[in-house]
Design a protein around this motif. Structure first.
Motif, PDB file in Angstrom:
ATOM      1  N   ALA A 292      25.463 -86.585  43.745  1.00  0.00           N
ATOM      2  CA  ALA A 292      25.389 -85.185  44.191  1.00  0.00           C
ATOM      3  C   ALA A 292      25.708 -84.224  43.057  1.00  0.00           C
ATOM      4  CB  ALA A 292      26.347 -84.962  45.343  1.00  0.00           C
ATOM      5  N   MET A 293      26.279 -84.698  41.964  1.00  0.00           N
ATOM      6  CA  MET A 293      26.684 -83.844  40.861  1.00  0.00           C
ATOM      7  C   MET A 293      25.759 -83.938  39.660  1.00  0.00           C
ATOM      8  SD  MET A 293      28.895 -82.144  41.887  1.00  0.00           S
ATOM      9  CE  MET A 293      30.483 -81.661  42.322  1.00  0.00           C
ATOM     10  N   ARG A 294      24.559 -84.434  39.848  1.00  0.00           N
ATOM     11  CA  ARG A 294      23.651 -84.608  38.710  1.00  0.00           C
ATOM     12  C   ARG A 294      23.018 -83.298  38.268  1.00  0.00           C
ATOM     13  NH1 ARG A 294      21.232 -90.291  40.547  1.00  0.00           N
ATOM     14  NH2 ARG A 294      22.962 -91.542  39.801  1.00  0.00           N
ATOM     15  N   SER A 295      22.818 -82.393  39.194  1.00  0.00           N
ATOM     16  CA  SER A 295      22.156 -81.140  38.804  1.00  0.00           C
ATOM     17  C   SER A 295      23.179 -80.147  38.242  1.00  0.00           C
ATOM     18  CB  SER A 295      21.434 -80.516  39.998  1.00  0.00           C
ATOM     19  OG  SER A 295      22.363 -79.942  40.874  1.00  0.00           O
ATOM     20  N   LYS A 296      22.670 -79.316  37.356  1.00  0.00           N
ATOM     21  CA  LYS A 296      23.530 -78.302  36.730  1.00  0.00           C
ATOM     22  C   LYS A 296      24.045 -77.314  37.789  1.00  0.00           C
ATOM     23  CE  LYS A 296      23.699 -75.251  32.782  1.00  0.00           C
ATOM     24  NZ  LYS A 296      23.021 -74.787  31.597  1.00  0.00           N
ATOM     25  N   ALA A 297      23.225 -76.969  38.772  1.00  0.00           N
ATOM     26  CA  ALA A 297      23.629 -76.037  39.831  1.00  0.00           C
ATOM     27  C   ALA A 297      24.759 -76.622  40.669  1.00  0.00           C
ATOM     28  CB  ALA A 297      22.430 -75.693  40.710  1.00  0.00           C
ATOM     29  N   ALA A 298      24.692 -77.923  40.978  1.00  0.00           N
ATOM     30  CA  ALA A 298      25.753 -78.574  41.765  1.00  0.00           C
ATOM     31  C   ALA A 298      27.064 -78.572  40.995  1.00  0.00           C
ATOM     32  CB  ALA A 298      25.339 -79.994  42.130  1.00  0.00           C
ATOM     33  N   ARG A 299      26.973 -78.857  39.696  1.00  0.00           N
ATOM     34  CA  ARG A 299      28.188 -78.831  38.875  1.00  0.00           C
ATOM     35  C   ARG A 299      28.756 -77.424  38.783  1.00  0.00           C
ATOM     36  NH1 ARG A 299      25.013 -82.333  35.903  1.00  0.00           N
ATOM     37  NH2 ARG A 299      24.543 -80.733  34.353  1.00  0.00           N
ATOM     38  N   ALA A 300      27.887 -76.410  38.650  1.00  0.00           N
ATOM     39  CA  ALA A 300      28.349 -75.016  38.586  1.00  0.00           C
ATOM     40  C   ALA A 300      28.996 -74.614  39.911  1.00  0.00           C
ATOM     41  CB  ALA A 300      27.187 -74.094  38.248  1.00  0.00           C
ATOM     42  N   ARG A 301      28.368 -75.016  41.025  1.00  0.00           N
ATOM     43  CA  ARG A 301      28.924 -74.719  42.346  1.00  0.00           C
ATOM     44  C   ARG A 301      30.294 -75.388  42.500  1.00  0.00           C
ATOM     45  NH1 ARG A 301      24.639 -75.753  44.801  1.00  0.00           N
ATOM     46  NH2 ARG A 301      25.015 -77.960  45.194  1.00  0.00           N
ATOM     47  N   ASP A 302      30.385 -76.647  42.102  1.00  0.00           N
ATOM     48  CA  ASP A 302      31.648 -77.375  42.166  1.00  0.00           C
ATOM     49  C   ASP A 302      32.703 -76.693  41.291  1.00  0.00           C
ATOM     50  OD1 ASP A 302      33.127 -79.756  43.092  1.00  0.00           O
ATOM     51  OD2 ASP A 302      33.153 -80.251  40.935  1.00  0.00           O
ATOM     52  N   HIS A 303      32.276 -76.290  40.095  1.00  0.00           N
ATOM     53  CA  HIS A 303      33.185 -75.599  39.172  1.00  0.00           C
ATOM     54  C   HIS A 303      33.709 -74.304  39.802  1.00  0.00           C
ATOM     55  CE1 HIS A 303      34.852 -74.090  35.419  1.00  0.00           C
ATOM     56  NE2 HIS A 303      34.210 -72.953  35.658  1.00  0.00           N
ATOM     57  N   GLU A 304      32.832 -73.543  40.458  1.00  0.00           N
ATOM     58  CA  GLU A 304      33.235 -72.276  41.076  1.00  0.00           C
ATOM     59  C   GLU A 304      34.180 -72.515  42.254  1.00  0.00           C
ATOM     60  OE1 GLU A 304      33.799 -68.314  41.677  1.00  0.00           O
ATOM     61  OE2 GLU A 304      32.977 -69.352  39.932  1.00  0.00           O
ATOM     62  N   ILE A 305      33.927 -73.531  43.036  1.00  0.00           N
ATOM     63  CA  ILE A 305      34.820 -73.868  44.157  1.00  0.00           C
ATOM     64  C   ILE A 305      36.205 -74.202  43.630  1.00  0.00           C
ATOM     65  CG2 ILE A 305      35.286 -75.582  45.952  1.00  0.00           C
ATOM     66  CD1 ILE A 305      32.216 -75.694  46.400  1.00  0.00           C
ATOM     67  N   ILE A 306      36.240 -75.011  42.595  1.00  0.00           N
ATOM     68  CA  ILE A 306      37.536 -75.388  42.001  1.00  0.00           C
ATOM     69  C   ILE A 306      38.229 -74.167  41.422  1.00  0.00           C
ATOM     70  CG2 ILE A 306      38.611 -76.689  40.125  1.00  0.00           C
ATOM     71  CD1 ILE A 306      36.465 -78.871  40.663  1.00  0.00           C
ATOM     72  N   ARG A 307      37.454 -73.286  40.768  1.00  0.00           N
ATOM     73  CA  ARG A 307      38.040 -72.063  40.209  1.00  0.00           C
ATOM     74  C   ARG A 307      38.651 -71.186  41.313  1.00  0.00           C
ATOM     75  NH1 ARG A 307      37.360 -66.962  38.676  1.00  0.00           N
ATOM     76  NH2 ARG A 307      35.332 -66.440  39.485  1.00  0.00           N
ATOM     77  N   GLN A 308      37.921 -71.061  42.427  1.00  0.00           N
ATOM     78  CA  GLN A 308      38.428 -70.260  43.538  1.00  0.00           C
ATOM     79  C   GLN A 308      39.695 -70.879  44.134  1.00  0.00           C
ATOM     80  OE1 GLN A 308      37.499 -67.219  44.556  1.00  0.00           O
ATOM     81  NE2 GLN A 308      36.073 -67.247  42.823  1.00  0.00           N
ATOM     82  N   LEU A 309      39.709 -72.191  44.261  1.00  0.00           N
ATOM     83  CA  LEU A 309      40.906 -72.882  44.754  1.00  0.00           C
ATOM     84  C   LEU A 309      42.094 -72.642  43.818  1.00  0.00           C
ATOM     85  CD1 LEU A 309      39.359 -76.268  45.911  1.00  0.00           C
ATOM     86  CD2 LEU A 309      40.337 -74.486  47.375  1.00  0.00           C
ATOM     87  N   ASN A 310      41.833 -72.737  42.522  1.00  0.00           N
ATOM     88  CA  ASN A 310      42.907 -72.503  41.551  1.00  0.00           C
ATOM     89  C   ASN A 310      43.406 -71.065  41.608  1.00  0.00           C
ATOM     90  OD1 ASN A 310      42.994 -75.106  40.591  1.00  0.00           O
ATOM     91  ND2 ASN A 310      41.523 -74.732  38.958  1.00  0.00           N
ATOM     92  N   LEU A 311      42.477 -70.100  41.747  1.00  0.00           N
ATOM     93  CA  LEU A 311      42.899 -68.700  41.843  1.00  0.00           C
ATOM     94  C   LEU A 311      43.716 -68.445  43.104  1.00  0.00           C
ATOM     95  CD1 LEU A 311      39.667 -66.868  40.618  1.00  0.00           C
ATOM     96  CD2 LEU A 311      41.879 -67.021  39.423  1.00  0.00           C
ATOM     97  N   ARG A 312      43.296 -69.046  44.214  1.00  0.00           N
ATOM     98  CA  ARG A 312      44.046 -68.896  45.461  1.00  0.00           C
ATOM     99  C   ARG A 312      45.448 -69.484  45.319  1.00  0.00           C
ATOM    100  NH1 ARG A 312      41.535 -71.992  50.065  1.00  0.00           N
ATOM    101  NH2 ARG A 312      39.718 -70.889  49.316  1.00  0.00           N
ATOM    102  N   GLU A 313      45.517 -70.650  44.693  1.00  0.00           N
ATOM    103  CA  GLU A 313      46.829 -71.281  44.491  1.00  0.00           C
ATOM    104  C   GLU A 313      47.694 -70.441  43.550  1.00  0.00           C
ATOM    105  OE1 GLU A 313      49.807 -73.937  45.287  1.00  0.00           O
ATOM    106  OE2 GLU A 313      47.886 -73.641  46.281  1.00  0.00           O
ATOM    107  N   LEU A 314      47.083 -69.889  42.507  1.00  0.00           N
ATOM    108  CA  LEU A 314      47.821 -69.023  41.581  1.00  0.00           C
ATOM    109  C   LEU A 314      48.378 -67.813  42.314  1.00  0.00           C
ATOM    110  CD1 LEU A 314      48.708 -68.229  38.714  1.00  0.00           C
ATOM    111  CD2 LEU A 314      46.467 -67.126  38.454  1.00  0.00           C
ATOM    112  N   ARG A 315      47.563 -67.198  43.176  1.00  0.00           N
ATOM    113  CA  ARG A 315      48.010 -66.049  43.960  1.00  0.00           C
ATOM    114  C   ARG A 315      49.182 -66.451  44.859  1.00  0.00           C
ATOM    115  NH1 ARG A 315      43.237 -64.602  45.021  1.00  0.00           N
ATOM    116  NH2 ARG A 315      42.994 -65.771  46.954  1.00  0.00           N
ATOM    117  N   HIS A 316      49.047 -67.596  45.496  1.00  0.00           N
ATOM    118  CA  HIS A 316      50.116 -68.103  46.357  1.00  0.00           C
ATOM    119  C   HIS A 316      51.406 -68.322  45.561  1.00  0.00           C
ATOM    120  CE1 HIS A 316      52.307 -70.597  49.193  1.00  0.00           C
ATOM    121  NE2 HIS A 316      52.382 -71.518  48.265  1.00  0.00           N
TER     122      HIS A 316
END
Length: 117
Positions: free
Chosen positions: A30-54
């Protein structure tokens, strides 16, 4: 430890281990395409930002609580100093009153040196 408990612990361990083994699998199809990796990267970034805010909110609460605790300790120290000062003044007052009573008793007993105080 009985056999059922041991089997339950082993099953739980395997479940946790297998979940960990599948996390961030570099060969995940599921992570072979560049778009999937970018989407995964953005999800992780959002999770990290939420945790940082917390974490920042939590740390701000902790800092506020520590400031309140510190102020309380200052008030307790002030109170302890005030009480020590009060006790010293009370002891001085008691000594002065005892000296005055001795002087009054001496004056009444006829030692007129103590009557002029």
């Amino acid at each position: 430890m009985n056999g059922r408990t041991l089997a339950g612990m082993v099953a739980l361990g395997m479940l946790i281990w297998s979940g960990a083994a599948l996390a961030d699998d570099p060969n995940d199809p599921a992570m072979r395409s560049k778009a999937a990796r970018a989407r995964d990267h953005e999800i992780i970034r959002q999770l990290n930002l939420r945790e940082l805010r917390h974490v920042r909110e939590r740390d701000a609460r902790y800092a506020s609580q520590w400031r309140a605790w510190d102020a309380q300790q200052d008030r307790r120290a002030d109170h302890a100093r005030d009480m020590a000062r009060y006790q010293q003044e009370q002891q001085r007052y008691q000594r002065d009153m005892a000296a005055w009573r001795r002087a009054v008793a001496a004056c009444r007993a006829g030692d007129y040196r103590y009557c002029q105080r």
